[in-house]
Enzyme design. Structure first.
Site: not given
Lengths: 484, 104
Positions: A76, A151, A175
Site C-alpha cells: 500500500k 482504503s 481498511s
C-alpha cells in the site's frame, strides 16, 4: 499469477522456477488488466526485473530461501520505500521519496520477497472505496462497475485480480477487512501493536495497524509471520515475539473447529441488515456448528455507537497527525507572504475534500472547551466498548459477524460522507478495542463473481487462534461457496 | 455552525479554502457533527478514557492493555542532513527555507 504464495515459494526453493520467471508472469498479468483495474500508483517493470535478477543471483550464491523468497508482494502506498515514491494517494505528497524503508518493507526485503509496486488507496487511507485517491479510483476486479472497497483498495484488487498472491495494507477502522470482503479474498488486521508501524504514514495512531491480504488463510499467516514485531522504534509495538502463525495451523484445518465456541453478537445482525447478508453469515455459523463448534449468543449493545466513537477518535488524531503536511519538509509548496499563508495555501490546494472534512472536525473536537465533550467522551465510550468485547470473550473463543453491510456498491454511489462512514459498521468495533480480526468470503452471488464475507474476531494477542479458526471455516466451506 | 465560526476553524486548521468550498464543507461539517453527537447519550460517568502509547509508570487504560516502557535514552544514529532536506520544495543545504514567520 494464480499460484498461492506457498506453491510459488516451494517452486522457487526447489529450483523449478527462477524469480525472473515469476516476475515476468506477474508483470504479464498486470499488463493484461491494470488498465481496467488501476491497482497500482507506482510500478516500474524494469526495477521489478532487476530485483528478481538480484534475488536469483543471491539464490545461486547460496542465499537462504525462506517462506517468502521470490514471492511477489505489493505494498500500500502509505508504507515508506527508499526506492519508490510514497504518496498516500495525495497531491500533497506528489513525487515524495522517503529517506527510509518501513519496518515491514525491511522485513520483506530480508525475506527475499519480490516487491512489485505501490498500490492505490483513499487519500491518507481515509475512505471505504478507493474513490478518494487523488490519482483516480481503483475498480473491483470481480466487477469493474463496482468499488473494491477501501482504503486499501489497490492492495485488495492486486491480489483479487491475480496480479500478486500477497499484499500489505493498513487498517484503521476496516481498511483491510472491508476491501478484502469486497474483492472476495482474505484480509487480516492483527492485534494492535503486533506489527511495527515505523514507516507507516500515520492517520489515527491509536487505531492504525498494518495487516495482510491473501487468497487463502495459510498464505495470510505466512505473510503476517514475516512482518510481525517487536520493534523498539514503535512505542506501541508489543514486546513479546510473534508466534509462528503458519506452523500453528493444524495439519487438518477442521481440527481447529472442534469444541470452538463461536459467539454471534445479536447487535451485528440488526433488523436493518440486508437479509441475504444475514443469511450468508448465519450459514457460516451453521457450518462451524456442523464441524464441531458450538454457537453462543452474545451481546455487544454499544455496536451502534461504534461509528461515531470511531469518527471522533480517528478525525481528532488525523487532525494532529496531518499537521506535518505544511509545505516545508516535503511535497509541493503553495504561495504565501508569511509562513502561515504559505501553509494554508499548500494545505487548502493539495488536500482532497475528505481529508479536509476530517481535519476540520478533528480540529474542532480537540479545541478548547470542546475536547472533553467530544474526544474525551469518545475515549470513555471506547473503554466501555473494550469491556463489552472482553465480557463477550468470557463466553466464546471467537466472534462471527458480517464483514460489511452489503455487497460492493457501484462507483459514485456513496456521495454523502456519513453514508460512506457506515460501510465500516462491523469493522470499527475490533479496531477500537485493538482486537485481531479477519474477513473471508462465505457466499457467492449467483450470476456474478461477487462474494459476501464474514468477519472473525479474536481476543487481544490471539492472532494464532483467529487464523486457525479462519483456516477451519475456509476448509469447511470449501471452494464452492453457498449461494448469496 | 455560523460562517464566521467556520472561517475561524479553517484558519485554525491552516486550510485556505475558496468561498464555494467553504460553504459546501460547512454544510457537511454540520451533518457529521450532528451524527457524532449521538455519543453524548452514552453514560460514561466514572469510566476511564482509553489512552494510547504508554510509559514505564503505566496506569492509563491502553488499547492493547500493555503499558510499554520507554526505551533507554541512548544517543543513536540519525538521518544525514542532506537526506532529511532532500524532499523539501525549498532548502539551502543547511535549513528548510520558509517565508517570513508572523505578519510584519
Amino acid at each position: 499469477m494464480t499460484k498461492s504464495a506457498a506453491d510459488l515459494a516451494a517452486a522457487v526453493r526447489d529450483g523449478r522456477r527462477t524469480i525472473r520467471d515469476v516476475a515476468e508472469e506477474t508483470l504479464g498479468a498486470i499488463e493484461h488488466r491494470e488498465g481496467e483495474v488501476h491497482a497500482f500508483l507506482h510500478l516500474d517493470p524494469a526495477e521489478v526485473r532487476a530485483r528478481a535478477d538480484a534475488l536469483d543471483a543471491g539464490a545461486r550464491a547460496g542465499a537462504e530461501r525462506g517462506p517468502l523468497f521470490g514471492v511477489p508482494v505489493a505494498l500500500k502506498d502509505n508504507l515508506t520505500t527508499r526506492d519508490a515514491p510514497t504518496t498516500c494517494g495525495s497531491r500533497i505528497l506528489e513525487g515524495y521519496r522517503a529517506p527510509y524503508d518501513a519496518f515491514v518493507v525491511e522485513r520483506l526485503r530480508e525475506a527475499g520477497a519480490l516487491l512489485v509496486g505501490k498500490t492505490n488507496l483513499d487519500e491518507f487511507a481515509m475512505g471505504s472505496s478507493t474513490e478518494r485517491s487523488a490519482y483516480g479510483p481503483t475498480r473491483n476486479p470481480l466487477d469493474a462497475t463496482r468499488v473494491p472497497g477501501g482504503s486499501s483498495g489497490g492492495s485488495a484488487a492486486a491480489v483479487a485480480a491475480l496480479f500478486v498472491p500477497l499484499s500489505l495494507g493498513s487498517d484503521t477502522g476496516g481498511s483491510i477487512r472491508q476491501p478484502a470482503a469486497f474483492c472476495g479474498i482474505v484480509g487480516m488486521k492483527p492485534t494492535y501493536g503486533r506489527v511495527s508501524r515505523r514507516g507507516l504514514v500515520a492517520f489515527a495512531s491509536s487505531l492504525d495497524q498494518i495487516g495482510v491480504f491473501a487468497r487463502n488463510v495459510r498464505d495470510a499467516a505466512r505473510l503476517l509471520e514475516a512482518i510481525a514485531g517487536p520493534d523498539p522504534s514503535d512505542a506501541t509495538c508489543l514486546a513479546e515475539p510473534p508466534e509462528p502463525y503458519e506452523r500453528l495451523l493444524p495439519a487438518n484445518p477442521l481440527d481447529a473447529l472442534r469444541g470452538l465456541r463461536v459467539g454471534l453478537p445479536v447487535e451485528t445482525f440488526p433488523e436493518t441488515l440486508d437479509a441475504r447478508m444475514g443469511k450468508a453469515v448465519r450459514n457460516a455459523g451453521a457450518v462451524f456448528e456442523k464441524n464441531g463448534a458450538r454457537l453462543v449468543e452474545v451481546r455487544l449493545p454499544l455496536t451502534r455507537y461504534g461509528i461515531p466513537t470511531y469518527c471522533l477518535i480517528a478525525f481528532c488524531e488525523a487532525s494532529a497527525n496531518l499537521a506535518r503536511y505544511d509545505g516545508v519538509r516535503y511535497g509541493p509548496r503553495g504561495e504565501g507572504g508569511t509562513v502561515d499563508e504559505m501553509m494554508s495555501a499548500t494545505r487548502g490546494a493539495l488536500f482532497g475534500p475528505e481529508v479536509k472534512r476530517r481535519i476540520l472536525l478533528g480540529t474542532f473536537a480537540l479545541s478548547e472547551g470542546y475536547a472533553e465533550a467530544y474526544y474525551g467522551q469518545a475515549q470513555r465510550v471506547r473503554t466501555r466498548i473494550r469491556r463489552e468485547y472482553a465480557d463477550a470473550f468470557e463466553r466464546c473463543d471467537v466472534l462471527l459477524t458480517p464483514a460489511t453491510p452489503g455487497l460492493p456498491f457501484p462507483l459514485g454511489a456513496r456521495s454523502d460522507p456519513v453514508s460512506m462512514y457506515l460501510e465500516d459498521l462491523f469493522t470499527v468495533g475490533p479496531s477500537l478495542a485493538g482486537l485481531p480480526a479477519l474477513s473471508l468470503p462465505c457466499a457467492q452471488e449467483a450470476g456474478s463473481k461477487l462474494r459476501a464475507a464474514c468477519q472473525l474476531i479474536a481476543p487481544l494477542r490471539h492472532d494464532a487462534r483467529l487464523l486457525a479458526a479462519a483456516a477451519g471455516i475456509e476448509a469447511a466451506l470449501g471452494p464452492n461457496l453457498p449461494a448469496y | 455552525m455560523k460562517p464566521e465560526e467556520f472561517d475561524a476553524l479553517c484558519r485554525l486548521s491552516r486550510l485556505d479554502l475558496s468561498q464555494e468550498e467553504r460553504e459546501r464543507l460547512r454544510g457537511e461539517f454540520d451533518s457529521i457533527l450532528k451524527y457524532v453527537e449521538a455519543l453524548r447519550a452514552v453514560p460514561t460517568e466514572g469510566v476511564e478514557p482509553t489512552a494510547m502509547g504508554g510509559t514505564a509508570a503505566g496506569g492509563t487504560a491502553q488499547v492493547h492493555g500493555e503499558a510499554r516502557p520507554l526505551r533507554a535514552d541512548e544517543p543513536g544514529g540519525s538521518l544525514p542532513r542532506a537526506e532529511a532536506l532532500r524532499a523539501s520544495a525549498r532548502q539551502d543545504g543547511i535549513f528548510f527555507d520558509v517565508p517570513r514567520v508572523g505578519s510584519a
